[in-house]
Design a protein around this motif. Structure first.
Motif, mmCIF file in Angstrom:
data_model
loop_
_atom_site.group_PDB
_atom_site.id
_atom_site.type_symbol
_atom_site.label_atom_id
_atom_site.label_comp_id
_atom_site.label_asym_id
_atom_site.label_seq_id
_atom_site.Cartn_x
_atom_site.Cartn_y
_atom_site.Cartn_z
ATOM 1 N N ASN A 184 30.932 38.460 -32.569
ATOM 2 C CA ASN A 184 30.878 37.172 -31.978
ATOM 3 C C ASN A 184 31.875 36.423 -32.068
ATOM 4 O O ASN A 184 31.989 35.243 -31.885
ATOM 5 C CB ASN A 184 29.626 36.482 -32.114
ATOM 6 N N GLY A 185 33.231 37.157 -32.371
ATOM 7 C CA GLY A 185 34.407 36.418 -32.683
ATOM 8 C C GLY A 185 34.648 35.356 -33.903
ATOM 9 O O GLY A 185 35.436 34.528 -33.792
ATOM 10 N N ALA A 186 33.616 35.391 -34.842
ATOM 11 C CA ALA A 186 33.463 34.709 -36.021
ATOM 12 C C ALA A 186 34.479 35.066 -36.909
ATOM 13 O O ALA A 186 34.382 36.455 -37.479
ATOM 14 C CB ALA A 186 32.051 34.705 -36.682
ATOM 15 N N LEU A 187 35.618 34.484 -37.226
ATOM 16 C CA LEU A 187 36.875 34.665 -38.305
ATOM 17 C C LEU A 187 36.224 34.701 -39.501
ATOM 18 O O LEU A 187 35.777 33.522 -39.947
ATOM 19 C CB LEU A 187 38.029 33.934 -37.855
ATOM 20 N N GLY A 188 36.470 35.571 -40.487
ATOM 21 C CA GLY A 188 36.185 35.479 -41.729
ATOM 22 C C GLY A 188 34.735 35.705 -42.189
ATOM 23 O O GLY A 188 34.311 35.386 -43.271
ATOM 24 N N LEU A 189 34.135 36.628 -41.211
ATOM 25 C CA LEU A 189 33.025 37.071 -41.531
ATOM 26 C C LEU A 189 32.854 38.663 -41.375
ATOM 27 O O LEU A 189 33.183 39.223 -40.587
ATOM 28 C CB LEU A 189 31.911 36.452 -40.794
ATOM 29 N N TYR A 190 31.916 39.388 -41.873
ATOM 30 C CA TYR A 190 31.539 40.653 -41.592
ATOM 31 C C TYR A 190 30.155 40.777 -41.471
ATOM 32 O O TYR A 190 29.186 40.380 -41.859
ATOM 33 C CB TYR A 190 32.008 41.700 -43.060
ATOM 34 N N TYR A 191 29.911 41.659 -40.289
ATOM 35 C CA TYR A 191 28.421 42.044 -39.865
ATOM 36 C C TYR A 191 28.104 43.198 -40.447
ATOM 37 O O TYR A 191 28.844 44.412 -40.349
ATOM 38 C CB TYR A 191 28.522 42.144 -38.282
ATOM 39 N N VAL A 192 27.336 43.230 -41.297
ATOM 40 C CA VAL A 192 26.715 44.406 -42.196
ATOM 41 C C VAL A 192 25.126 44.903 -41.401
ATOM 42 O O VAL A 192 24.439 44.102 -41.414
ATOM 43 C CB VAL A 192 26.412 44.195 -43.849
ATOM 44 N N ARG A 193 25.428 46.248 -41.245
ATOM 45 C CA ARG A 193 24.203 46.981 -40.570
ATOM 46 C C ARG A 193 23.814 47.868 -41.262
ATOM 47 O O ARG A 193 24.562 49.324 -41.315
ATOM 48 C CB ARG A 193 24.304 47.026 -39.073
ATOM 49 N N SER A 194 22.900 48.095 -42.204
ATOM 50 C CA SER A 194 22.323 49.277 -42.893
ATOM 51 C C SER A 194 21.057 49.990 -42.652
ATOM 52 O O SER A 194 20.129 48.817 -42.582
ATOM 53 C CB SER A 194 22.513 48.931 -44.639
ATOM 54 N N SER A 195 21.074 51.165 -42.458
ATOM 55 C CA SER A 195 19.742 51.654 -42.238
ATOM 56 C C SER A 195 19.263 52.837 -43.013
ATOM 57 O O SER A 195 20.236 53.690 -43.459
ATOM 58 C CB SER A 195 19.519 52.356 -40.547
ATOM 59 N N TYR A 196 18.007 53.282 -43.199
ATOM 60 C CA TYR A 196 17.615 54.278 -44.005
ATOM 61 C C TYR A 196 16.407 55.049 -43.312
ATOM 62 O O TYR A 196 15.639 54.289 -42.427
ATOM 63 C CB TYR A 196 16.954 53.889 -45.239
ATOM 64 N N VAL A 197 16.567 56.433 -42.948
ATOM 65 C CA VAL A 197 15.276 57.030 -42.065
ATOM 66 C C VAL A 197 14.843 57.852 -42.991
ATOM 67 O O VAL A 197 15.466 58.715 -44.060
ATOM 68 C CB VAL A 197 16.289 57.878 -40.906
ATOM 69 N N THR A 198 13.391 57.982 -43.002
ATOM 70 C CA THR A 198 12.623 58.888 -43.565
ATOM 71 C C THR A 198 11.383 59.455 -42.511
ATOM 72 O O THR A 198 10.991 58.841 -41.758
ATOM 73 C CB THR A 198 12.073 58.268 -44.775
ATOM 74 N N GLN A 199 10.912 60.583 -43.350
ATOM 75 C CA GLN A 199 9.931 61.138 -42.496
ATOM 76 C C GLN A 199 8.638 61.152 -43.427
ATOM 77 O O GLN A 199 7.431 61.664 -43.113
ATOM 78 C CB GLN A 199 10.058 62.641 -42.175
ATOM 79 N N ASP A 200 8.614 60.475 -44.497
ATOM 80 C CA ASP A 200 7.740 60.303 -45.565
ATOM 81 C C ASP A 200 6.448 59.341 -44.922
ATOM 82 O O ASP A 200 6.987 58.043 -44.733
ATOM 83 C CB ASP A 200 8.130 59.902 -46.978
#
Length: 274
Positions: A184-200
């Motif tokens: 969103n144009g925010a300087l000096g920030l990282y946007y982290v999106r982390s996902s884990y998929v399972t069938q258990d």
């Protein structure tokens, strides 16, 4: 011989004057203030009229803050630092030339030079300023599609973090992590999106995010049960509920039928009497 003693005297005075920094590397936090330490050799008869303190950012020789003629001189100050810097003026006579910077941002990163000059001599020292932002509380989302369940955490901070997903035995799990710069144009920030998929059908996983620059360690466990067992359980509950409702309906009908003949007899007797 006199000239030799004179040179030695001047050299000793110059050598005695020293500018130092308490630490050569400093980490500042986004939006907070920080102090770049700088000290010079004080002496009892220090005259502020001869004192010159200049802070510069090495890259581009930007003037960050200046002091001379016994007051702050900000005419040549870089606009990025306008209304954000200050010296500890009451501490100058004690040899404190430290600089305070308010509302630190990513543009403040770099090497700074503290230059001090007075009647005793001239010297300088350097300090490296680094920048970080604590990661926000990770936000969890869960999607179930068929036999797949997806766990996803998102957070913002700086710099790039180390991300892990572990099972209940502490073993690494395969996952997908995206790091996007400047959400969103925010300087000096990282946007982290982390996902884990399972069938258990039983999920016992732990999400870990580490910001090593700021010694931040976030650990969020996720425990989830889904799938056939839950479906069967839900079906069983529904069957029990329907059975109870059928029983109640049957009992109600029996009671109603038992009451009907009595009411019919009463109505017949009234008709005969009349």
């Amino acid at each position: 011989m006199l000239w030799l003693f004179f040179i030695l005297y001047i050299s000793s005075r110059t050598a005695a004057f020293k500018v130092t920094v308490p630490t050569s590397r400093l980490v500042a936090v986004r939006g907070q203030s920080t102090v770049l330490g700088c000290e010079f050799t004080p002496y009892s008869s220090l005259d502020l009229s001869t004192l010159v303190v200049t802070w510069q950012k090495k890259k581009g020789d930007q003037v960050v803050h200046s002091f001379y003629y016994q007051r702050d001189q900000l005419d040549r100050q870089n606009l990025n630092y306008w209304n954000r810097t200050s010296l500890f003026n009451t501490e100058l006579k004690k040899g404190n030339a430290s600089l305070r910077i308010e509302a630190v941002g990513p543009y403040d990163v770099g090497e700074y030079v503290c230059l001090v000059s007075n009647s005793q001599g001239t010297d300088k020292a350097q300090v490296q300023l680094e920048y970080g932002a604590f990661y926000t509380e990770p936000r969890l989302s869960i999607w179930i599609s068929g036999s797949n369940v997806t766990l996803q955490y998102v957070a913002e901070g700086f710099p790039k973090p180390e991300v892990l997903w572990l099972d209940d035995q502490g073993q690494n799990l395969n996952h997908n992590t995206e790091v996007i710069e400047g959400p969103n144009g925010a300087l000096g920030l990282y946007y982290v999106r982390s996902s884990y998929v399972t069938q258990d059908p039983t999920v016992n996983a732990t999400f870990i995010l580490m910001n090593k620059l700021l010694n931040q360690h976030l650990q969020r466990p996720v425990n989830l049960i889904y799938g056939e067992n839950n479906t069967r359980c839900g079906a069983s509950r529904l069957a029990v509920f329907l059975s109870i409702m059928c029983c109640l309906l049957f009992v109600s009908m029996v009671i109603l039928l038992l009451k009907l003949p009595k009411n019919h007899c009463k109505a017949t007797q009234r008709g005969q009497v009349s």
